[in-house]
Design a protein around this motif. Structure first.
Motif, PDB file in Angstrom:
ATOM      1  N   LYS A   1       0.848  -1.209   0.000  1.00 36.59           N
ATOM      2  CA  LYS A   1       0.000   0.000   0.000  1.00 36.59           C
ATOM      3  C   LYS A   1       0.875   1.248   0.000  1.00 36.59           C
ATOM      4  O   LYS A   1       2.093   1.145   0.003  1.00 36.59           O
ATOM      5  CB  LYS A   1      -0.936  -0.023   1.204  1.00 36.59           C
TER       6      LYS A   1
ATOM      7  N   ALA B   1       1.093   1.728  -4.439  1.00 42.86           N
ATOM      8  CA  ALA B   1      -0.291   1.591  -4.922  1.00 42.86           C
ATOM      9  C   ALA B   1      -0.722   2.871  -5.628  1.00 42.86           C
ATOM     10  O   ALA B   1      -1.461   2.815  -6.620  1.00 42.86           O
ATOM     11  CB  ALA B   1      -1.222   1.275  -3.755  1.00 42.86           C
TER      12      ALA B   1
ATOM     13  N   TRP C   1     -10.353  -1.117   3.389  1.00 44.52           N
ATOM     14  CA  TRP C   1      -8.955  -0.733   3.616  1.00 44.52           C
ATOM     15  C   TRP C   1      -8.819   0.760   3.942  1.00 44.52           C
ATOM     16  O   TRP C   1      -7.713   1.241   4.186  1.00 44.52           O
ATOM     17  CB  TRP C   1      -8.108  -1.041   2.376  1.00 44.52           C
TER      18      TRP C   1
ATOM     19  N   GLY D   1      -4.767  -0.547  -2.345  1.00 45.44           N
ATOM     20  CA  GLY D   1      -3.845  -1.656  -2.105  1.00 45.44           C
ATOM     21  C   GLY D   1      -3.556  -2.424  -3.374  1.00 45.44           C
ATOM     22  O   GLY D   1      -4.290  -2.341  -4.361  1.00 45.44           O
TER      23      GLY D   1
ATOM     24  N   ARG E   1      -1.492  -7.579  -1.888  1.00 47.34           N
ATOM     25  CA  ARG E   1      -2.105  -7.293  -0.592  1.00 47.34           C
ATOM     26  C   ARG E   1      -3.421  -8.080  -0.495  1.00 47.34           C
ATOM     27  O   ARG E   1      -3.750  -8.651   0.534  1.00 47.34           O
ATOM     28  CB  ARG E   1      -2.389  -5.790  -0.454  1.00 47.34           C
TER      29      ARG E   1
END
Lengths: 283, 109
Positions: free
Chosen positions: A140, A144, A225, A235, A239
């Motif tokens: 992340k 990302a 998330w 993410g 992930r």
């Protein structure tokens, strides 16, 4: 009677052997046919919208989210990362080429020299290291954001993973395929259990998405998330792999480790021909 | 009567000796050490085939049975440690068997 039994057994063995040795092309054809028959009337490209292609009420909610997409600011952050020069004056363009829209469709791919599957995230960090910069975390944050920008720029282009006729590449593909279909964890579930055999059904309040089209919208913004302590919502695919493994109570593998890279190779190949629509929004 | 009292006293003495003998905790510790060795070997075996389950020792697991067993033993609670190691042993063996059973997994369509 004996002849009949021999014939049946031989046919069975041949069928099993054929299944075990099916080529990536054959796998893709079977995979697609399965979903087309399971969900008749849904256009191929629609599968890239995950559960929102399968459930009308979820689709309405998703469409309203897409009016002001929560991932937009991270696409902008990604653009900034792309454009900001490194300390040595170079930038990501020096590794990937100037045209940002051409980057994402190249991944994942088989690299003959290193005999491994190369992912976009892997090359982002390779580029940073080569330019004396600190690599990003794998799951992340900045990696990302940059992935979201590159995905956004590539929207509309088709997924086109190539599995070369090289024994090592084919083995990596087979390993990824095996990972996808093998049950694991205390709940004894495979990726395929949820996303092939039970796709479209509910698991609590969620609709299980079809594996066809799974990879087109990554990196993804997940409302889950975005909760406190989990990050900003965005993410990477690895992930998500880790999260899925955790949910079936298997020990997750390392992001960008061999297991998930090979899984990504197979998983993305199964979406060949579908348009990239990253970043996506999911609940 | 005197004989009875003497016998009773002897019985008490023997019981007392038995209760204070250091054998019991030592044997629990030995049991724990053996169980830990076995459990760790089983976990390594499961991990070698990618079959390790989440709650054995993964750092983000809320249960972390193996580290919890080691903690309990450090605190002297061998009963708890042995119970946890039982779970570790079971999960590790089951994870290995599962991975072996799934060796040829593929599509069912």
């Amino acid at each position: 009677m004996k002849k009949m039994l021999t014939l049946l057994l031989s046919a069975g063995l041949v069928a099993t052997a054929t299944q075990a040795m099916s080529s990536p092309k054959e796998d893709l054809a079977h995979f697609r046919t399965y979903f087309e028959q399971r969900f008749p009337g849904i256009q191929l490209n629609e599968f890239g919208n995950g559960p929102y292609a399968l459930d009308a009420s979820k689709r309405l909610q998703w469409e309203s989210m897409e009016e002001f997409p929560p991932y937009e600011e991270y696409v902008d952050k990604g653009r900034e990362i792309w454009e900001t020069p490194f300390k040595n004056g170079k930038s990501f363009a020096s590794c990937f080429g100037k045209d940002a829209s051409k980057v994402r469709p190249k991944y994942p791919h088989w690299d003959k020299a290193s005999s491994k599957v190369v992912t976009l995230e892997g090359d982002i960090n390779k580029c940073l290291k080569a330019n004396g910069e600190k690599p990003f975390g794998w799951k992340k944050g900045k990696i990302a954001h940059l992935g979201a920008f590159l995905g956004y720029e590539a929207r509309g282009q088709k997924t086109n993973v190539v599995v070369p006729n090289d024994p090592k590449a084919l083995q990596a593909y087979e390993d990824g395929k095996h990972f996808f279909y093998a049950k694991r964890g205390q709940l004894n579930m495979a990726c395929a259990d949820c996303h092939v055999y039970y796709a479209g059904q509910r698991i609590r309040g969620n609709v299980l998405s079809a594996a066809l089209g799974h990879t087109t919208h990554f990196p993804v913004y997940r409302a889950k998330w975005a909760k406190k302590g989990k990050g900003d919502g965005l993410g990477t695919l690895h992930r998500r792999y880790g999260g899925c493994n955790k949910q079936v109570r298997a020990r997750p593998f390392k992001a960008q480790g061999k297991e998930y890279r090979n899984l990504e190779f197979f998983h993305t190949y199964m979406s060949n021909g579908l348009e990239i629509n990253a970043p996506g929004y999911r609940e | 009567m005197k004989k009875l009292i003497a016998a009773f006293g002897l019985a008490l003495f023997i019981t007392g000796c038995n209760a204070t003998t250091p054998d019991k905790p030592a044997s629990k510790q030995a049991q724990y050490e053996a169980a830990l060795k076995n459990a760790q070997a089983a976990v390594d075996k499961a991990a070698s085939v990618g079959g390790e389950w989440r709650d054995i020792r993964w750092k983000k697991s809320k249960k972390k049975y193996l580290p919890s067993a080691i903690e309990a033993a450090k605190a002297g609670d061998y009963d708890k440690a042995l119970k946890l190691l039982d779970i570790v042993q079971f999960q590790a063996e089951a994870g290995y068997k599962q991975a072996m059973a799934q060796k040829n997994a593929g599509p069912r369509f």
